[in-house]
Design a protein around this motif. Structure first.
Motif, PDB file in Angstrom:
ATOM      1  N   LEU A  29     -38.327 -10.115 -76.267  1.00  0.00           N
ATOM      2  CA  LEU A  29     -37.724 -11.276 -76.944  1.00  0.00           C
ATOM      3  C   LEU A  29     -38.558 -12.538 -76.682  1.00  0.00           C
ATOM      4  O   LEU A  29     -38.734 -13.371 -77.574  1.00  0.00           O
ATOM      5  CB  LEU A  29     -36.273 -11.458 -76.484  1.00  0.00           C
ATOM      6  N   LEU A  30     -39.086 -12.624 -75.460  1.00  0.00           N
ATOM      7  CA  LEU A  30     -39.937 -13.765 -75.101  1.00  0.00           C
ATOM      8  C   LEU A  30     -41.216 -13.772 -75.952  1.00  0.00           C
ATOM      9  O   LEU A  30     -41.672 -14.836 -76.395  1.00  0.00           O
ATOM     10  CB  LEU A  30     -40.296 -13.658 -73.611  1.00  0.00           C
ATOM     11  N   THR A  31     -41.770 -12.592 -76.177  1.00  0.00           N
ATOM     12  CA  THR A  31     -42.984 -12.489 -77.002  1.00  0.00           C
ATOM     13  C   THR A  31     -42.729 -13.006 -78.407  1.00  0.00           C
ATOM     14  O   THR A  31     -43.534 -13.759 -78.964  1.00  0.00           O
ATOM     15  CB  THR A  31     -43.449 -11.013 -77.084  1.00  0.00           C
ATOM     16  N   VAL A  32     -41.580 -12.591 -78.977  1.00  0.00           N
ATOM     17  CA  VAL A  32     -41.251 -13.010 -80.350  1.00  0.00           C
ATOM     18  C   VAL A  32     -41.022 -14.518 -80.381  1.00  0.00           C
ATOM     19  O   VAL A  32     -41.546 -15.224 -81.257  1.00  0.00           O
ATOM     20  CB  VAL A  32     -40.003 -12.257 -80.866  1.00  0.00           C
ATOM     21  N   THR A  51     -53.930 -20.840 -77.708  1.00  0.00           N
ATOM     22  CA  THR A  51     -53.016 -20.602 -76.583  1.00  0.00           C
ATOM     23  C   THR A  51     -51.961 -19.557 -76.938  1.00  0.00           C
ATOM     24  O   THR A  51     -51.514 -18.811 -76.059  1.00  0.00           O
ATOM     25  CB  THR A  51     -52.330 -21.925 -76.174  1.00  0.00           C
ATOM     26  N   ASN A  52     -51.551 -19.503 -78.200  1.00  0.00           N
ATOM     27  CA  ASN A  52     -50.553 -18.497 -78.599  1.00  0.00           C
ATOM     28  C   ASN A  52     -51.058 -17.077 -78.332  1.00  0.00           C
ATOM     29  O   ASN A  52     -50.296 -16.212 -77.896  1.00  0.00           O
ATOM     30  CB  ASN A  52     -50.205 -18.653 -80.077  1.00  0.00           C
ATOM     31  N   VAL A  53     -52.359 -16.858 -78.596  1.00  0.00           N
ATOM     32  CA  VAL A  53     -52.946 -15.535 -78.349  1.00  0.00           C
ATOM     33  C   VAL A  53     -52.929 -15.244 -76.845  1.00  0.00           C
ATOM     34  O   VAL A  53     -52.554 -14.143 -76.415  1.00  0.00           O
ATOM     35  CB  VAL A  53     -54.400 -15.472 -78.890  1.00  0.00           C
ATOM     36  N   VAL A  54     -53.294 -16.254 -76.047  1.00  0.00           N
ATOM     37  CA  VAL A  54     -53.342 -16.078 -74.585  1.00  0.00           C
ATOM     38  C   VAL A  54     -51.940 -15.753 -74.047  1.00  0.00           C
ATOM     39  O   VAL A  54     -51.764 -14.823 -73.257  1.00  0.00           O
ATOM     40  CB  VAL A  54     -53.903 -17.359 -73.909  1.00  0.00           C
ATOM     41  N   VAL A  55     -50.927 -16.512 -74.519  1.00  0.00           N
ATOM     42  CA  VAL A  55     -49.548 -16.306 -74.047  1.00  0.00           C
ATOM     43  C   VAL A  55     -49.046 -14.914 -74.436  1.00  0.00           C
ATOM     44  O   VAL A  55     -48.487 -14.179 -73.609  1.00  0.00           O
ATOM     45  CB  VAL A  55     -48.610 -17.409 -74.608  1.00  0.00           C
ATOM     46  N   ALA A  56     -49.273 -14.541 -75.697  1.00  0.00           N
ATOM     47  CA  ALA A  56     -48.796 -13.231 -76.180  1.00  0.00           C
ATOM     48  C   ALA A  56     -49.447 -12.089 -75.399  1.00  0.00           C
ATOM     49  O   ALA A  56     -48.769 -11.129 -75.007  1.00  0.00           O
ATOM     50  CB  ALA A  56     -49.095 -13.083 -77.667  1.00  0.00           C
TER      51      ALA A  56
ATOM     52  N   HIS B  81     -51.349 -13.821 -92.055  1.00  0.00           N
ATOM     53  CA  HIS B  81     -50.259 -14.010 -91.079  1.00  0.00           C
ATOM     54  C   HIS B  81     -48.947 -13.821 -91.830  1.00  0.00           C
ATOM     55  O   HIS B  81     -48.838 -14.233 -92.981  1.00  0.00           O
ATOM     56  CB  HIS B  81     -50.299 -15.408 -90.465  1.00  0.00           C
ATOM     57  N   GLY B  82     -47.985 -13.238 -91.169  1.00  0.00           N
ATOM     58  CA  GLY B  82     -46.664 -13.097 -91.771  1.00  0.00           C
ATOM     59  C   GLY B  82     -46.576 -12.044 -92.850  1.00  0.00           C
ATOM     60  O   GLY B  82     -45.654 -12.046 -93.655  1.00  0.00           O
ATOM     61  N   LEU B  83     -47.532 -11.119 -92.865  1.00  0.00           N
ATOM     62  CA  LEU B  83     -47.512 -10.067 -93.879  1.00  0.00           C
ATOM     63  C   LEU B  83     -46.543  -8.940 -93.504  1.00  0.00           C
ATOM     64  O   LEU B  83     -46.059  -8.217 -94.358  1.00  0.00           O
ATOM     65  CB  LEU B  83     -48.930  -9.504 -94.035  1.00  0.00           C
ATOM     66  N   LEU B  84     -46.282  -8.823 -92.199  1.00  0.00           N
ATOM     67  CA  LEU B  84     -45.412  -7.731 -91.737  1.00  0.00           C
ATOM     68  C   LEU B  84     -44.029  -8.269 -91.383  1.00  0.00           C
ATOM     69  O   LEU B  84     -43.858  -9.446 -91.099  1.00  0.00           O
ATOM     70  CB  LEU B  84     -46.029  -7.053 -90.512  1.00  0.00           C
ATOM     71  N   ASN B  85     -43.062  -7.369 -91.389  1.00  0.00           N
ATOM     72  CA  ASN B  85     -41.685  -7.726 -91.090  1.00  0.00           C
ATOM     73  C   ASN B  85     -41.483  -7.775 -89.560  1.00  0.00           C
ATOM     74  O   ASN B  85     -41.426  -6.722 -88.903  1.00  0.00           O
ATOM     75  CB  ASN B  85     -40.750  -6.686 -91.732  1.00  0.00           C
ATOM     76  N   VAL B  86     -41.395  -8.979 -89.009  1.00  0.00           N
ATOM     77  CA  VAL B  86     -41.290  -9.146 -87.551  1.00  0.00           C
ATOM     78  C   VAL B  86     -39.998  -8.527 -87.017  1.00  0.00           C
ATOM     79  O   VAL B  86     -39.984  -7.927 -85.941  1.00  0.00           O
ATOM     80  CB  VAL B  86     -41.381 -10.645 -87.170  1.00  0.00           C
ATOM     81  N   ALA B  87     -38.907  -8.650 -87.787  1.00  0.00           N
ATOM     82  CA  ALA B  87     -37.615  -8.102 -87.339  1.00  0.00           C
ATOM     83  C   ALA B  87     -37.725  -6.581 -87.135  1.00  0.00           C
ATOM     84  O   ALA B  87     -37.286  -6.046 -86.104  1.00  0.00           O
ATOM     85  CB  ALA B  87     -36.528  -8.430 -88.350  1.00  0.00           C
ATOM     86  N   LEU B  88     -38.341  -5.904 -88.114  1.00  0.00           N
ATOM     87  CA  LEU B  88     -38.489  -4.444 -87.994  1.00  0.00           C
ATOM     88  C   LEU B  88     -39.418  -4.088 -86.832  1.00  0.00           C
ATOM     89  O   LEU B  88     -39.166  -3.121 -86.099  1.00  0.00           O
ATOM     90  CB  LEU B  88     -39.032  -3.856 -89.298  1.00  0.00           C
ATOM     91  N   LEU B 285     -49.864  -3.405 -79.558  1.00  0.00           N
ATOM     92  CA  LEU B 285     -49.967  -3.397 -81.024  1.00  0.00           C
ATOM     93  C   LEU B 285     -49.004  -4.393 -81.661  1.00  0.00           C
ATOM     94  O   LEU B 285     -49.347  -5.066 -82.641  1.00  0.00           O
ATOM     95  CB  LEU B 285     -49.661  -1.994 -81.572  1.00  0.00           C
ATOM     96  N   PHE B 286     -47.803  -4.481 -81.116  1.00  0.00           N
ATOM     97  CA  PHE B 286     -46.766  -5.327 -81.730  1.00  0.00           C
ATOM     98  C   PHE B 286     -47.192  -6.804 -81.824  1.00  0.00           C
ATOM     99  O   PHE B 286     -47.222  -7.364 -82.927  1.00  0.00           O
ATOM    100  CB  PHE B 286     -45.443  -5.160 -80.975  1.00  0.00           C
ATOM    101  N   PRO B 287     -47.540  -7.461 -80.696  1.00  0.00           N
ATOM    102  CA  PRO B 287     -47.956  -8.867 -80.855  1.00  0.00           C
ATOM    103  C   PRO B 287     -49.237  -9.036 -81.654  1.00  0.00           C
ATOM    104  O   PRO B 287     -49.354  -9.966 -82.443  1.00  0.00           O
ATOM    105  CB  PRO B 287     -48.127  -9.360 -79.406  1.00  0.00           C
ATOM    106  N   VAL B 288     -50.185  -8.122 -81.437  1.00  0.00           N
ATOM    107  CA  VAL B 288     -51.486  -8.265 -82.080  1.00  0.00           C
ATOM    108  C   VAL B 288     -51.381  -8.162 -83.608  1.00  0.00           C
ATOM    109  O   VAL B 288     -51.997  -8.941 -84.343  1.00  0.00           O
ATOM    110  CB  VAL B 288     -52.464  -7.183 -81.513  1.00  0.00           C
ATOM    111  N   LEU B 289     -50.573  -7.239 -84.095  1.00  0.00           N
ATOM    112  CA  LEU B 289     -50.491  -7.025 -85.549  1.00  0.00           C
ATOM    113  C   LEU B 289     -49.380  -7.814 -86.220  1.00  0.00           C
ATOM    114  O   LEU B 289     -49.517  -8.240 -87.368  1.00  0.00           O
ATOM    115  CB  LEU B 289     -50.295  -5.528 -85.852  1.00  0.00           C
ATOM    116  N   TYR B 290     -48.256  -8.020 -85.522  1.00  0.00           N
ATOM    117  CA  TYR B 290     -47.096  -8.625 -86.174  1.00  0.00           C
ATOM    118  C   TYR B 290     -46.979 -10.130 -85.933  1.00  0.00           C
ATOM    119  O   TYR B 290     -46.459 -10.850 -86.789  1.00  0.00           O
ATOM    120  CB  TYR B 290     -45.788  -7.977 -85.677  1.00  0.00           C
ATOM    121  N   LEU B 291     -47.427 -10.579 -84.746  1.00  0.00           N
ATOM    122  CA  LEU B 291     -47.098 -11.953 -84.358  1.00  0.00           C
ATOM    123  C   LEU B 291     -48.279 -12.915 -84.362  1.00  0.00           C
ATOM    124  O   LEU B 291     -48.087 -14.103 -84.580  1.00  0.00           O
ATOM    125  CB  LEU B 291     -46.468 -11.946 -82.955  1.00  0.00           C
ATOM    126  N   LEU B 292     -49.477 -12.426 -84.094  1.00  0.00           N
ATOM    127  CA  LEU B 292     -50.604 -13.359 -83.920  1.00  0.00           C
ATOM    128  C   LEU B 292     -51.372 -13.596 -85.213  1.00  0.00           C
ATOM    129  O   LEU B 292     -51.555 -12.686 -85.987  1.00  0.00           O
ATOM    130  CB  LEU B 292     -51.537 -12.840 -82.832  1.00  0.00           C
TER     131      LEU B 292
END
Lengths: 112, 292
Positions: A29-32, A51-56, B81-88, B285-292
């Motif tokens: 949840l923190l990551t999101v 910084t967002n990349v570093v934190v994640a 960015h934002g191409l994938l469904n973060v909730a899923l 994989l999750f942060p790298v592909l979905y969030l960053l």
């Protein structure tokens, strides 16, 4: 199948698993949440660091440590396993450095 | 069990006992399947799985380094960015974490001699695996159903396929296609996503004669989607393989618990180590592909 010492040991391990489970849920949840926060970017040697990349990646690394350390029992594993993983880590880091060296063929740090 | 004879050929060359079946003669004396070796302190399967996981680290490491190279090499502002469904993606992350916990709990249950509880935990693990793969297939279906159409007048329509006419043929330039989407103002990825989030979506019917290029969001659409499908596809194969192994041990091979519970428990530990590795890969994989 188990003596009382083993049973006590397993019960202790179960408690640890549940604590790690909670930590992993919080970490996710923190990551999101962190991905929606615009952290201030900083500069090192003229290069802008996202910084967002570093934190994640930091949160992901902590979660990975919890999974590897407690679920995969790497916290208390035998020397041979550490030996195998040290060799793997060496080559893994080498692989990543190959990527960094290859970046000289590209415009540096184009991530925005 | 012979613990002083680690080499399999010596076992095979040993004087055979004719009153036992062949498979028993060949395999019953394989050493260190339960008992740890004196020198390593580990049973053989554990050394084997860690060596295998080491090779897996290098496999995914190579793909992660490819991702870094593609992303850093992309022109500024073009990486989507934002191409994938973060909730899923978040739900799938939580599902995999739950499955990792049920795997260790199932192993602990066997250590405590509770086979029934082990089976319940591993049933949940299998359900989690199916849920993960189900959600992933929904995401894949969404991408294959998502189209970008460049018209002959230069305008771009972005949206999900609603229907094609029966005579739809891009080569013959006949028919029409209807997308539920919107017109995109600019072709750059950044502007594209910004307009996509705020645009009102409606059914847009485009005659094929007006289509210059029509492409869905499959791996061929961009380098981002190419590495996304490669990484997540390979990971999904690992989820499937891990679940298959867990199922086989849970069901068809469950009889071993009655004859050799220690060996059976070790199998759960080994399959569990693989499963945790699969979870560990997804954590990155999750942060790298979905969030960053």
């Amino acid at each position: 199948m188990s003596d009382s010492h083993d049973i006590h040991h397993v019960h202790q391990a179960v408690r640890r698993y549940l604590i790690v489970f909670g930590a992993l849920l919080v970490g996710t949840l923190l990551t999101v949440w962190a991905s929606y926060v615009h952290f201030i970017h900083f500069h090192i040697g003229g290069a802008e660091i996202n910084t967002n990349v570093v934190v994640a990646l930091f949160i992901a690394s902590v979660k990975a440590f919890l999974v590897a350390g407690y679920f995969m029992h790497l916290i208390s594993e035998r020397k041979m396993i550490y030996g195998i993983l040290t060799a793997t880590g060496f080559f893994f880091v080498g692989l990543m450095f190959l990527t960094i060296w290859a970046m000289h063929d590209y415009p540096m740090l184009t991530i925005k | 069990m012979n613990t002083a004879c680690p080499a399999t050929p010596r076992i095979l060359l040993r004087k055979t006992n004719l009153d036992k079946p062949l498979w028993e003669k060949l395999f019953m004396d394989i050493p260190y399947i339960v008992k740890p070796r004196e020198d390593t302190g580990l049973y053989n399967a554990k050394v084997g799985i860690w060596l295998f996981l080491a090779s897996e680290v290098m496999l995914f490491g190579a793909l992660f380094s490819s991702y870094i190279l593609l992303r850093v090499g992309a022109a500024a502002g073009t990486w989507p960015h934002g191409l994938l469904n973060v909730a899923l993606g978040t739900i799938n992350t939580l599902v995999l974490i739950c499955s990792s916990v049920t795997v260790v709990m199932s192993w602990a249950s066997l250590k405590l001699g509770n086979f029934g509880r082990y089976r319940i935990y591993q049933s949940i693990t299998l359900l989690c695996a199916l849920t993960f793969l189900g959600i992933k297939s929904v995401e894949y279906h969404d991408k294959f159903n998502h189209y970008e159409v460049i018209q002959t007048d230069g305008r771009i329509v972005d949206g999900h396929l609603v229907e094609r006419t029966k005579d739809f043929d891009l080569a013959k330039k006949t028919g029409a296609v209807t997308l539920l989407g919107h017109f995109v103002e600019k072709t750059e990825a950044g502007a594209h996503e910004a307009t996509a989030k705020h645009a009102e979506h409606s059914n847009i019917t485009i005659p094929v004669a007006q289509i210059k290029k029509m492409e869905n969001y499959g791996p061929w659409h961009s380098t981002y989607l190419a590495i996304y499908f490669t990484l997540t596809g390979l990971h999904a194969l690992h989820v499937f393989a891990g679940a298959a192994v867990i199922f086989v041990i849970w069901g068809p091979l469950a009889g071993l618990w009655k004859t050799d519970p220690a060996r059976y428990t070790n199998r759960i530990e080994i399959s569990g180590l693989f499963w945790h590795f699969v979870d560990l890969v997804w954590i990155f994989l999750f942060p790298v592909l979905y969030l960053l």
